[in-house]
Each structure stands twice: as structure tokens, then as C-alpha cells.
Design a protein around this motif. Sequence first.
Motif, PDB file in Angstrom:
ATOM      1  N   SER A   9       0.829  -1.213   0.000  1.00 59.57           N
ATOM      2  CA  SER A   9       0.000   0.000   0.000  1.00 59.57           C
ATOM      3  C   SER A   9       0.864   1.264   0.000  1.00 59.57           C
ATOM      4  O   SER A   9       0.333   2.366   0.146  1.00 59.57           O
ATOM      5  CB  SER A   9      -0.926  -0.008   1.221  1.00 59.57           C
ATOM      6  OG  SER A   9      -0.191  -0.340   2.397  1.00 59.57           O
ATOM      7  N   THR A  33      -2.836  -0.971   7.291  1.00 59.33           N
ATOM      8  CA  THR A  33      -4.004  -0.133   7.619  1.00 59.33           C
ATOM      9  C   THR A  33      -4.678   0.486   6.393  1.00 59.33           C
ATOM     10  O   THR A  33      -5.785   0.993   6.494  1.00 59.33           O
ATOM     11  CB  THR A  33      -3.589   1.000   8.585  1.00 59.33           C
ATOM     12  OG1 THR A  33      -2.474   1.688   8.014  1.00 59.33           O
ATOM     13  CG2 THR A  33      -3.201   0.456   9.947  1.00 59.33           C
ATOM     14  N   HIS A  34      -3.980   0.495   5.260  1.00 57.82           N
ATOM     15  CA  HIS A  34      -4.577   1.064   4.040  1.00 57.82           C
ATOM     16  C   HIS A  34      -4.826  -0.060   3.038  1.00 57.82           C
ATOM     17  O   HIS A  34      -3.884  -0.551   2.409  1.00 57.82           O
ATOM     18  CB  HIS A  34      -3.664   2.132   3.430  1.00 57.82           C
ATOM     19  CG  HIS A  34      -3.448   3.301   4.332  1.00 57.82           C
ATOM     20  ND1 HIS A  34      -2.363   3.406   5.171  1.00 57.82           N
ATOM     21  CD2 HIS A  34      -4.210   4.401   4.551  1.00 57.82           C
ATOM     22  CE1 HIS A  34      -2.459   4.538   5.870  1.00 57.82           C
ATOM     23  NE2 HIS A  34      -3.574   5.154   5.508  1.00 57.82           N
ATOM     24  N   TYR A 137      15.461   7.690  11.410  1.00 58.09           N
ATOM     25  CA  TYR A 137      14.952   6.905  10.279  1.00 58.09           C
ATOM     26  C   TYR A 137      16.125   6.294   9.500  1.00 58.09           C
ATOM     27  O   TYR A 137      16.173   5.086   9.260  1.00 58.09           O
ATOM     28  CB  TYR A 137      14.112   7.808   9.366  1.00 58.09           C
ATOM     29  CG  TYR A 137      13.827   7.232   7.997  1.00 58.09           C
ATOM     30  CD1 TYR A 137      12.920   6.185   7.837  1.00 58.09           C
ATOM     31  CD2 TYR A 137      14.452   7.741   6.856  1.00 58.09           C
ATOM     32  CE1 TYR A 137      12.656   5.658   6.578  1.00 58.09           C
ATOM     33  CE2 TYR A 137      14.191   7.224   5.596  1.00 58.09           C
ATOM     34  CZ  TYR A 137      13.296   6.180   5.466  1.00 58.09           C
ATOM     35  OH  TYR A 137      13.037   5.652   4.222  1.00 58.09           O
ATOM     36  N   ARG A 170       1.655   7.478   1.419  1.00 51.73           N
ATOM     37  CA  ARG A 170       1.681   8.822   1.988  1.00 51.73           C
ATOM     38  C   ARG A 170       1.834   9.835   0.872  1.00 51.73           C
ATOM     39  O   ARG A 170       2.408   9.520  -0.173  1.00 51.73           O
ATOM     40  CB  ARG A 170       2.879   8.950   2.948  1.00 51.73           C
ATOM     41  CG  ARG A 170       2.649   8.307   4.283  1.00 51.73           C
ATOM     42  CD  ARG A 170       3.810   8.545   5.217  1.00 51.73           C
ATOM     43  NE  ARG A 170       5.077   8.115   4.664  1.00 51.73           N
ATOM     44  CZ  ARG A 170       6.128   8.907   4.452  1.00 51.73           C
ATOM     45  NH1 ARG A 170       6.061  10.193   4.744  1.00 51.73           N
ATOM     46  NH2 ARG A 170       7.259   8.432   3.969  1.00 51.73           N
TER      47      ARG A 170
END
Length: 299
Positions: A9, A33-34, A137, A170
Motif C-alpha cells: 500500500s 491499515t490502508h 529513520y 503517503r
Amino acid sequence: MRALVTGASSSPGYKTVLELASKGFQVLAIYNTHSVSFPQENVKALRLDLTRFEDVLKIFNEFRPEILIHMAALGDVDKCEIDRDAAWLLNVEVSRFLAKISQKYRVLMLYLSTDYVFDGERGMYKETDVPYPVNYYGLTKLIAEEIVRSMLDSYIIVRTSAIYGLGPGRPNFGKVLIEKLSRGEKVRALVDQYLSPTLNTMLAKAIVEIIERGLQNDVLHIAGERINRYDFAIKLAEKFGFDRSKIEPIYMKDIAWKARRPRDSSLDVSRARNMLSIEFYSIDKSLDMLRKEYYESAR
Ligand SMILES: NC(=O)c1ccc[n+]([C@@H]2O[C@H](COP(=O)([O-])OP(=O)(O)OC[C@H]3O[C@@H](n4cnc5c(N)ncnc54)[C@H](OP(=O)(O)O)[C@@H]3O)[C@@H](O)[C@H]2O)c1
């Protein structure tokens, strides 16, 4: 061949699933979640939380992948800085578990990494340059690289930069520019941050070629041309016929980020360009492709 793709996703994951499907792979596309869906008969999309290791193992046993393309991550750089536990769990521990079971089942693991493993003080980084991340990150992605490299007999690490394009995931710079500029809204773009913006469809083609060619135990930089975000925005506006005066130049010092950003994390792709037969698009060609895809999807 059976390929399991995590992060289906996300922008790169979704396009990679499509590219694999077009080449006849049997694909298990993992989202969390998507929700995403694929009309192709050789693709099955499945919701799976990768932090639930027992469930992951069960899916691995059922699907028996020959290839694992691991793209799921906490990719929001500021979130990683704020919620270090979440970043460590997803970017490091999930990658470690996937590496462990890939080694156990003799699965080739392709790990998608980032230009943010470099400090950005010089730019045009080669695969042989020493990484030195400046944010959490980048650090978690680099540790995952090391885990993959040390635990597996068969792996590939692909580093890319500033992925953009249509599809889920995103908001990315290219998509945001199109959305805002097409509505006549203003956008702010950095003059002093250089990257190698990479069209998601080109990255997907490169990844699938790497797999089809059976390349192994290597690190490859796959990315577009070096440019700063402001010049990229201007080029996109010109290509799409948007009003370029809506693009306001800003500087890194003007943004209150939680995480430090590399100043120039552009990637040297000459090695991959010599090894692969896919076309490494210029910025102009990438924007042509994006424009075509945009107008086709709007029809
Ligand atoms: N964005 C860039 O410019 C860039 C540059 C270089 C490398 N990369 C790499 O590209 C990959 C995708 O990044 P992105 O920025 O496009 O990120 P993103 O849009 O935030 O996507 C992250 C992906 O990870 C999945 N995911 C997160 N937590 C999960 C969990 N617990 N279980 C299963 N899946 C989970 C998400 O699924 P759901 O959304 O369905 O929850 C989503 O598919 C990452 O590996 C990133 O490091 C990105």
C-alpha cells in the motif's frame, strides 16, 4: 515464481506489485491499515500486521514465497524521530524477523533502503561510500541493511531517493505538487535540499529486472537525476502547464522539522545503469511519464 511484497500500500510497493503481475509472478501483496486491491488474477492482497511474527510465519508457510520484497517501513522521517520505539520495531525488528525466516526457507530477500543512510554533506553517493545517517529513520534503515547483509545467503539491497508518483501511499512531493498546483494553490519548495527524485514506476521496473536477472548479494542505487526540490517543482509545473509563480522558494532553515535532513543525499546510479537494461529516466522523461499516467487516470 511466487513473490511476497510487504508495503504493497506504499507508493513503491504498489507499483512493484503491478510490475510483478505484468511479468507473470504470483504475488502476495501485504498491506496493513490502508487496504489495496488488484484486479489481476495472479495477485492476492492480504492484510497482515508484520509486527505479529506468528501471523507472518503462518503466511510464509502457506504461501511459500521464493522472493520477498520488503518495502514496509515507518517511512515518515519525523515520526521516526519522535516515536523511536515504533521506528525500531518496524524498521529493525520486523526486518530482522523477515531476514531470519527468509534465510531459513532459502528465500531471496530484496530490501528497499534509502538515500537517508548518508549524511548528505557531499551528494552523488556511490554504493561504496560509507553511510552516516543524520536522523533516526536513516539509522534504522541502515541497521536493517546490515541485518539483511549479515543474516542472508541471498539478498539484494536497493537504495532509492524521494520516491514520487501516482498511486496509494503517503503524500509524495510529486503528487502534492500536482494536487495543489492544479487547484491554483501555492506550494513551498526547498532551494537548498538536493535529492534524486525517483518515479515509482521506474523503480518498480528496476526492482523486477533485478529479480528476473537473479542478481544477488549486492547493493544497488536506483534513482532519478539529482535536483533540488524547487527546481523539480518548476519543471513539473512547466510540464503540466501549471502556474509556476505559485511555487515559493524556501530554505531548510525555514522548516521546523523534528528530524535533521541531509542537505544533498543524491545518489550516483552509474553502477546500476551499467548492470541493468531498463531505461534510467531523465527528469524530463520521468515527468513526461507522470503526466501521461495522470491524464490517463483522469479519463
Ligand atoms: N518515501 C520516500 O521518498 C522513500 C525514499 C527511499 C526509500 N523509501 C522506502 O520505501 C518504502 C516505502 O516508504 P514510503 O515512504 O512510501 O512509506 P509509506 O507510504 O509510509 O508506506 C509504508 C508501508 O509500510 C506498511 N506498514 C507499516 N506498518 C506496517 C505493519 N505493522 N504491518 C504491515 N505493513 C506495515 C504500510 O502499510 P499500511 O499503509 O497499509 O498500514 C505501507 O504500505 C520504505 O521501505 C522506505 O524506507 C522511501
